[in-house]
Write an enzyme that holds these catalytic residues in place. Structure first.
Site, PDB file in Angstrom:
ATOM      1  N   HIS A  47      -2.491   4.901  -8.806  1.00 52.09           N
ATOM      2  CA  HIS A  47      -2.401   5.966  -7.800  1.00 52.09           C
ATOM      3  C   HIS A  47      -0.979   6.495  -7.679  1.00 52.09           C
ATOM      4  O   HIS A  47      -0.059   5.763  -7.346  1.00 52.09           O
ATOM      5  CB  HIS A  47      -2.861   5.431  -6.437  1.00 52.09           C
ATOM      6  CG  HIS A  47      -3.131   6.512  -5.437  1.00 52.09           C
ATOM      7  ND1 HIS A  47      -4.363   7.106  -5.304  1.00 52.09           N
ATOM      8  CD2 HIS A  47      -2.328   7.111  -4.525  1.00 52.09           C
ATOM      9  CE1 HIS A  47      -4.303   8.020  -4.347  1.00 52.09           C
ATOM     10  NE2 HIS A  47      -3.087   8.035  -3.864  1.00 52.09           N
ATOM     11  N   ASP A  49       0.939  10.259  -6.140  1.00 50.84           N
ATOM     12  CA  ASP A  49       0.693  11.514  -5.429  1.00 50.84           C
ATOM     13  C   ASP A  49       1.681  12.616  -5.801  1.00 50.84           C
ATOM     14  O   ASP A  49       1.952  13.501  -4.984  1.00 50.84           O
ATOM     15  CB  ASP A  49       0.751  11.275  -3.923  1.00 50.84           C
ATOM     16  CG  ASP A  49      -0.539  10.694  -3.373  1.00 50.84           C
ATOM     17  OD1 ASP A  49      -1.565  11.394  -3.417  1.00 50.84           O
ATOM     18  OD2 ASP A  49      -0.535   9.541  -2.913  1.00 50.84           O
ATOM     19  N   GLU A 150      -8.915  11.604  -4.313  1.00 47.84           N
ATOM     20  CA  GLU A 150      -8.717  10.689  -3.189  1.00 47.84           C
ATOM     21  C   GLU A 150      -9.427  11.207  -1.945  1.00 47.84           C
ATOM     22  O   GLU A 150      -8.887  11.971  -1.169  1.00 47.84           O
ATOM     23  CB  GLU A 150      -7.220  10.508  -2.898  1.00 47.84           C
ATOM     24  CG  GLU A 150      -6.971   9.451  -1.833  1.00 47.84           C
ATOM     25  CD  GLU A 150      -5.502   9.222  -1.550  1.00 47.84           C
ATOM     26  OE1 GLU A 150      -5.165   8.163  -0.998  1.00 47.84           O
ATOM     27  OE2 GLU A 150      -4.688  10.108  -1.867  1.00 47.84           O
ATOM     28  N   HIS A 177     -11.276   8.962   2.508  1.00 47.05           N
ATOM     29  CA  HIS A 177      -9.854   8.813   2.819  1.00 47.05           C
ATOM     30  C   HIS A 177      -9.822   8.261   4.237  1.00 47.05           C
ATOM     31  O   HIS A 177     -10.567   7.333   4.549  1.00 47.05           O
ATOM     32  CB  HIS A 177      -9.090  10.132   2.650  1.00 47.05           C
ATOM     33  CG  HIS A 177      -7.611   9.936   2.696  1.00 47.05           C
ATOM     34  ND1 HIS A 177      -6.825  10.357   3.740  1.00 47.05           N
ATOM     35  CD2 HIS A 177      -6.779   9.314   1.827  1.00 47.05           C
ATOM     36  CE1 HIS A 177      -5.565  10.015   3.515  1.00 47.05           C
ATOM     37  NE2 HIS A 177      -5.506   9.374   2.361  1.00 47.05           N
ATOM     38  N   HIS A 223      -9.416   2.615   1.157  1.00 49.92           N
ATOM     39  CA  HIS A 223      -9.635   3.490   2.323  1.00 49.92           C
ATOM     40  C   HIS A 223     -11.008   3.346   2.975  1.00 49.92           C
ATOM     41  O   HIS A 223     -11.252   4.013   3.973  1.00 49.92           O
ATOM     42  CB  HIS A 223      -9.429   4.963   1.958  1.00 49.92           C
ATOM     43  CG  HIS A 223      -8.001   5.388   1.860  1.00 49.92           C
ATOM     44  ND1 HIS A 223      -7.213   5.686   2.949  1.00 49.92           N
ATOM     45  CD2 HIS A 223      -7.208   5.575   0.774  1.00 49.92           C
ATOM     46  CE1 HIS A 223      -6.006   6.041   2.547  1.00 49.92           C
ATOM     47  NE2 HIS A 223      -5.970   5.963   1.222  1.00 49.92           N
ATOM     48  N   HIS A 244      -5.331   1.491  -4.754  1.00 53.41           N
ATOM     49  CA  HIS A 244      -4.020   1.269  -4.127  1.00 53.41           C
ATOM     50  C   HIS A 244      -4.200   0.541  -2.788  1.00 53.41           C
ATOM     51  O   HIS A 244      -4.129   1.122  -1.727  1.00 53.41           O
ATOM     52  CB  HIS A 244      -3.241   2.577  -3.957  1.00 53.41           C
ATOM     53  CG  HIS A 244      -3.939   3.662  -3.185  1.00 53.41           C
ATOM     54  ND1 HIS A 244      -5.181   4.142  -3.506  1.00 53.41           N
ATOM     55  CD2 HIS A 244      -3.544   4.378  -2.095  1.00 53.41           C
ATOM     56  CE1 HIS A 244      -5.520   5.096  -2.648  1.00 53.41           C
ATOM     57  NE2 HIS A 244      -4.548   5.246  -1.782  1.00 53.41           N
ATOM     58  N   ASP A 313       1.251   3.877  -5.316  1.00 57.99           N
ATOM     59  CA  ASP A 313       1.171   4.885  -4.250  1.00 57.99           C
ATOM     60  C   ASP A 313       2.479   5.665  -4.115  1.00 57.99           C
ATOM     61  O   ASP A 313       2.813   6.151  -3.040  1.00 57.99           O
ATOM     62  CB  ASP A 313       0.793   4.239  -2.918  1.00 57.99           C
ATOM     63  CG  ASP A 313       0.040   5.192  -1.993  1.00 57.99           C
ATOM     64  OD1 ASP A 313      -0.134   6.366  -2.353  1.00 57.99           O
ATOM     65  OD2 ASP A 313      -0.360   4.757  -0.899  1.00 57.99           O
TER      66      ASP A 313
END
Length: 419
Positions: A47, A49, A150, A177, A223, A244, A313
């Site tokens: 993961h 971003d 995600e 999420h 999540h 993650h 992450d």
């Protein structure tokens, strides 16, 4: 000063010097061994971003940024090279506040910018969609680039969107999420901050799991609520991942994975890819590399070395452990695992072999059977931003029931005129 005392001081200095030399050499030895292993086996991170940062900073205009010189982010090309990253799941993320609005459009834009990264920097990135392509990309010295969506809200409770995402290269979807979808509960349910809506997975949510299996798409349980985890683990025909998340026993945050789930993931032959966010590592604002290594050790102890991976992450969190400041620091973490007596076999498994095994098993479950085309019940997704086309109830002959009163009236009128 007496001669014996001078002699003792000299000996102490020699000892300290030799200790420093030994410590330095030992550290260099672990680092060199880490780099060697990372050049043999791809480190596949679950993961990152960066795509979200490109949206926030440049509105996805790659023409306005050079990823070789990008500053202010945890990730750029030189840092990826220094970190010896072999494979990366780039997150196509959209926030929960656009659920029921334009989440599909925004997700498509994030998927698009990831593809354009591969096109603009072909010497660095290769967009891939299979376990075989990851290995081939690594052999070419490129970062095998995969896409993970995600948040299940990105598919807007629609199987067609799920299937089209797969065709566009998406290879995992995080079921939720930090918000419920109409078909799955998120981790905030366990905190008491969101209501229980589906009690884990709804019936439609269970259909989504099976459709992901059919497509060959990886199920990501980061999540989600504990009940959602259990439902997915019981139902899925393929291994699952936590892209993650970390160990709940070391930091009792609901985003982390409790022991009973760790064991079930191991039984399912899935993996937990350790998150580096301070709040998930130590449940505080500060942490360090050693604390992260503790999570690797713990998951290995509870679920086995075959159940652990990396899920940093980066560029999606506000604080990171000292010693893991950006993606260039991965070799230091690998060196620390070696220092803790992880064997080469165990380290290679954590680097990428565990994930490749999971991906291969997901690919094996993939089938050519007919797609599930039954839509979610309209009452579960009805809102002011969504039309109801296609949801009219059908009569046996295919005539929409909402039109039947008009049809009946016309029949009576025709009968009257003909009599």
């Amino acid at each position: 000063m007496p001669k014996p005392q001078i002699t003792m001081i000299k000996k102490m200095r020699v000892f300290l010097f030799l200790l420093c030399v030994y410590t330095s050499c030992s550290a260099d030895q672990y680092r060199q061994r880490a780099e060697k292993l990372m050049k043999e086996t791809p480190l596949i991170d679950g993961h990152n971003d960066l795509a979200w940062q490109l949206l926030l900073r440049y509105n996805n205009q790659l023409s306005k940024v050079d990823l070789n010189k990008l500053n202010g982010t945890h990730t750029n090309i030189p840092k990826l090279r220094a970190g010896l990253i072999g494979g990366q799941f780039w997150s196509a993320y959209t926030p929960c506040d656009i659920q029921y609005k334009d989440s599909v459009r925004q997700t498509l834009e994030q998927i698009d910018v990831i593809h354009r990264m591969c096109q603009k920097y072909p010497e660095t990135f290769q967009c891939v969609g299979s376990s075989r392509e990851i290995t081939e990309s690594f052999r070419k010295g490129k970062v095998a680039s995969l896409i993970g969506v995600e948040g299940g809200h990105s598919i807007d409770s629609n199987m067609a969107t799920l299937r089209l995402f797969y065709q566009l290269g998406v290879r995992y979807i995080t079921l939720t999420h930090s918000c419920n979808t109409p078909w799955a509960d998120n981790w905030l349910v366990d905190e008491g901050l969101d209501p229980v809506e589906s009690n884990g997975l709804s019936e439609y949510g269970k259909k989504i799991i099976l459709e992901m299996n059919r497509l060959g798409m990886i199920i990501d349980l980061a999540h989600v609520s504990i009940k959602t985890m259990n439902d997915a683990l019981q139902l899925s025909k393929a291994p699952v991942i936590f892209s993650h998340s970390s160990a709940y026993a070391l930091c009792n945050h609901k985003r982390n994975v409790p022991d009973e789930i760790l064991k079930k993931v191991s039984e399912k032959r899935g993996i937990v890819m350790v998150n580096f966010y301070n709040q998930y590592v130590t449940c505080s604002s500060t942490a360090n590399l050693l604390n992260v290594a503790d999570h690797f050790d713990y998951i290995k102890k509870i679920a086995g070395y075959q159940t652990v991976g990396f899920g940093g992450d980066y560029d999606g969190v506000s604080s990171l452990p000292t010693g893991l400041d950006d993606v260039s620091f991965y070799p230091d973490l690998v060196a620390e695992l070696l220092k803790r007596n992880w064997t080469d076999v165990e380290v290679k498994a954590a680097l990428g072999e565990n994930f490749l095994r999971v991906f291969q098993q997901v690919e094996q479950v993939k089938s050519n059977s007919s797609a599930d085309d039954e839509p979610i019940p309209y009452e579960q997704i009805k809102n002011q931003c969504r039309s109801g086309y296609g949801y009219q109830k059908q009569s046996n002959n295919g005539t929409p029931l909402v039109l039947l009163p008009t049809v009946v009236s016309l029949m009576y009128l025709a009968h009257y005129l003909l009599v």
